[in-house]
Design an enzyme around this catalytic site. Structure first.
Site, PDB file in Angstrom:
ATOM      1  N   ILE A 129       0.846  -1.197   0.000  1.00 32.75           N
ATOM      2  CA  ILE A 129       0.000   0.000   0.000  1.00 32.75           C
ATOM      3  C   ILE A 129       0.882   1.246   0.000  1.00 32.75           C
ATOM      4  O   ILE A 129       0.600   2.232  -0.663  1.00 32.75           O
ATOM      5  CB  ILE A 129      -0.905   0.033   1.245  1.00 32.75           C
ATOM      6  N   GLY A 130       1.954   1.194   0.780  1.00 30.31           N
ATOM      7  CA  GLY A 130       2.840   2.367   0.851  1.00 30.31           C
ATOM      8  C   GLY A 130       4.161   1.961   1.477  1.00 30.31           C
ATOM      9  O   GLY A 130       4.265   0.890   2.075  1.00 30.31           O
ATOM     10  N   ARG A 131       5.151   2.819   1.289  1.00 32.75           N
ATOM     11  CA  ARG A 131       6.454   2.531   1.889  1.00 32.75           C
ATOM     12  C   ARG A 131       7.173   3.826   2.199  1.00 32.75           C
ATOM     13  O   ARG A 131       6.905   4.861   1.567  1.00 32.75           O
ATOM     14  CB  ARG A 131       7.291   1.685   0.940  1.00 32.75           C
ATOM     15  N   SER A 188      12.348   2.738   6.168  1.00 31.37           N
ATOM     16  CA  SER A 188      12.434   1.339   6.614  1.00 31.37           C
ATOM     17  C   SER A 188      11.066   0.746   6.895  1.00 31.37           C
ATOM     18  O   SER A 188      10.975  -0.334   7.440  1.00 31.37           O
ATOM     19  CB  SER A 188      13.274   1.265   7.884  1.00 31.37           C
ATOM     20  N   LYS A 245       1.805  -3.592   8.809  1.00 27.69           N
ATOM     21  CA  LYS A 245       2.891  -2.617   8.756  1.00 27.69           C
ATOM     22  C   LYS A 245       4.157  -3.329   9.166  1.00 27.69           C
ATOM     23  O   LYS A 245       4.205  -3.966  10.230  1.00 27.69           O
ATOM     24  CB  LYS A 245       2.612  -1.425   9.681  1.00 27.69           C
ATOM     25  N   ASP A 247       1.487  16.352  14.228  1.00 30.82           N
ATOM     26  CA  ASP A 247       1.803  16.325  12.792  1.00 30.82           C
ATOM     27  C   ASP A 247       0.623  15.748  12.016  1.00 30.82           C
ATOM     28  O   ASP A 247       0.792  14.934  11.109  1.00 30.82           O
ATOM     29  CB  ASP A 247       3.075  15.498  12.537  1.00 30.82           C
TER      30      ASP A 247
HETATM   31  C1  LIG Z   1      -3.792   4.127  -0.153  1.00 33.11           C
HETATM   32  N1  LIG Z   1      -4.481   3.140   0.652  1.00 33.11           N
HETATM   33  C2  LIG Z   1      -4.461   3.023   2.034  1.00 33.11           C
HETATM   34  C3  LIG Z   1      -5.278   1.954   2.357  1.00 33.11           C
HETATM   35  N2  LIG Z   1      -5.566   1.443   3.605  1.00 33.11           N
HETATM   36  C4  LIG Z   1      -4.741   1.486   4.690  1.00 33.11           C
HETATM   37  N3  LIG Z   1      -3.577   2.200   4.612  1.00 33.11           N
HETATM   38  C5  LIG Z   1      -2.738   2.236   5.685  1.00 33.11           C
HETATM   39  N4  LIG Z   1      -1.585   2.966   5.590  1.00 33.11           N
HETATM   40  C6  LIG Z   1      -1.295   3.792   4.390  1.00 33.11           C
HETATM   41  C7  LIG Z   1       0.200   3.724   4.038  1.00 33.11           C
HETATM   42  C8  LIG Z   1       0.527   4.633   2.851  1.00 33.11           C
HETATM   43  C9  LIG Z   1       0.114   6.086   3.136  1.00 33.11           C
HETATM   44  C10 LIG Z   1      -1.373   6.160   3.461  1.00 33.11           C
HETATM   45  C11 LIG Z   1      -1.727   5.257   4.633  1.00 33.11           C
HETATM   46  C12 LIG Z   1      -3.102   1.512   6.867  1.00 33.11           C
HETATM   47  C13 LIG Z   1      -2.543   1.303   8.148  1.00 33.11           C
HETATM   48  C14 LIG Z   1      -1.304   1.818   8.645  1.00 33.11           C
HETATM   49  N5  LIG Z   1      -0.314   2.210   9.036  1.00 33.11           N
HETATM   50  C15 LIG Z   1      -3.415   0.501   8.852  1.00 33.11           C
HETATM   51  N6  LIG Z   1      -4.476   0.207   8.072  1.00 33.11           N
HETATM   52  C16 LIG Z   1      -4.309   0.805   6.866  1.00 33.11           C
HETATM   53  N7  LIG Z   1      -5.137   0.787   5.785  1.00 33.11           N
HETATM   54  C17 LIG Z   1      -5.731   1.445   1.146  1.00 33.11           C
HETATM   55  N8  LIG Z   1      -5.244   2.166   0.143  1.00 33.11           N
END
Ligand SMILES: Cn1cc(Nc2nc(NC3CCCCC3)c3c(C#N)c[nH]c3n2)cn1
Length: 279
Positions: free
Chosen positions: A17-19, A22, A39, A133
């Protein structure tokens, strides 16, 4: 497909979903085809203080599960010397991406999401945590409601240039309160002192401003230094174009007061007429 094992349970990775630096966030499935977010934090490069900050964040996230549905669910976690895995509920989308794609927000959605954000931040404030933040990327949409995914405690491990957390708004100044910019009390290089809860009210006000006008209060100022000056400059008026929802206009004007002492409190926001009746 790659798998991740947490406390003996295996999960199939669907996508990243994202990085950032680290840390990585994955969308995964368990053996019952239930969706989760995992995570992952690589601790091999992390110093002791950073490791401590992550443990602190997990402790609080784990504890605050009990107090509000607007805090992301943390089902399990695994911490070793070299990595952390956090098994959490998976949101459909983060608020930043949703706002960017949506631009216009219905008054009903906006009010409901505002209520959710206030409840989440009120919960962390009630437990002595000041985020300091807050930005849309700290919230995710889960089945129509907004949930806070982090408390600003863990050091966002500075992402190396190649891996800036995609769209995670790391380092954006658009939501920074004036007192944090003027905060001369913190030693240079120290993270700005989390002076008080009113800073989170300013940041929340900027998010609501964005959900109302489609942009943040100082978005038009692209030069970062000029933006910082505008945020602290009391003679630089923030524009509030007239809208039909007068209660909403009052909330925005009350949050975006530069003097933190005169700024509305979170408690007062929860009792504000804007939240008392549906539009
Ligand atoms: C784009 N996008 C996001 C989701 N859902 C989602 N994103 C999470 N983090 C994303 C990581 C990148 C930056 C934005 C937040 C977390 C999370 C944590 N930490 C715990 N649950 C989550 N669910 C589905 N698509």
């Amino acid at each position: 497909n790659e798998t991740i094992t947490i406390k003996g349970k295996q999960f199939i990775i669907l996508k990243m979903i994202g990085r950032g630096g680290s840390s990585k966030v994955y969308q995964v499935l368990d053996h019952k085809n239930q969706l989760f977010a995992v995570k992952y934090v690589n601790l091999e490069e992390a110093d002791a203080q950073t490791v401590e900050s992550y443990k602190n964040e997990i402790q609080h996230l784990n504890h605050l599960q009990l107090y509000s549905d607007q805090i992301i669910k943390l089902y399990d976690y695994e911490i070793t010397n070299s990595y952390i895995y956090m098994l959490m509920e998976c949101g459909n989308l983060d608020l930043n991406t949703w706002l960017r794609n949506r631009k216009t927000v219905t008054p009903l959605d906006r009010k409901f999401y505002w209520r959710n954000m206030l409840e989440a931040v009120h919960t962390i404030h009630s437990h002595g945590i000041i985020h300091s933040d807050l930005k849309p990327a700290n919230f995710v949409l889960v089945n129509g409601s907004v949930k806070l995914i982090d408390f600003g405690i863990a050091n966002t491990i500075q992402p190396d240039v190649t891996s800036i957390m995609k769209d995670s708004q790391v380092g954006t100044l658009s939501y920074m309160p004036p007192e944090a910019i003027k905060d001369t009390s913190s030693q240079p290089g120290q993270s700005r002192s989390k002076i008080c809860t009113k800073g989170d009210v300013w940041s929340l006000g900027c998010i609501l401003y964005c959900m109302t006008y489609g942009k943040t209060p100082f978005q038009s100022i692209t030069n970062q230094i000029a933006k910082l000056h505008a945020i602290i400059d009391t003679s630089h008026p923030i524009e509030f174009p007239d809208i039909s929802e007068k209660d909403l206009l009052d909330v925005l004007k009350s949050c975006l007061v530069r003097n933190p002492r005169e700024r509305i409190s979170l408690k007062e926001l929860l009792d504000h007429p804007y939240l008392q009746h549906s539009p």
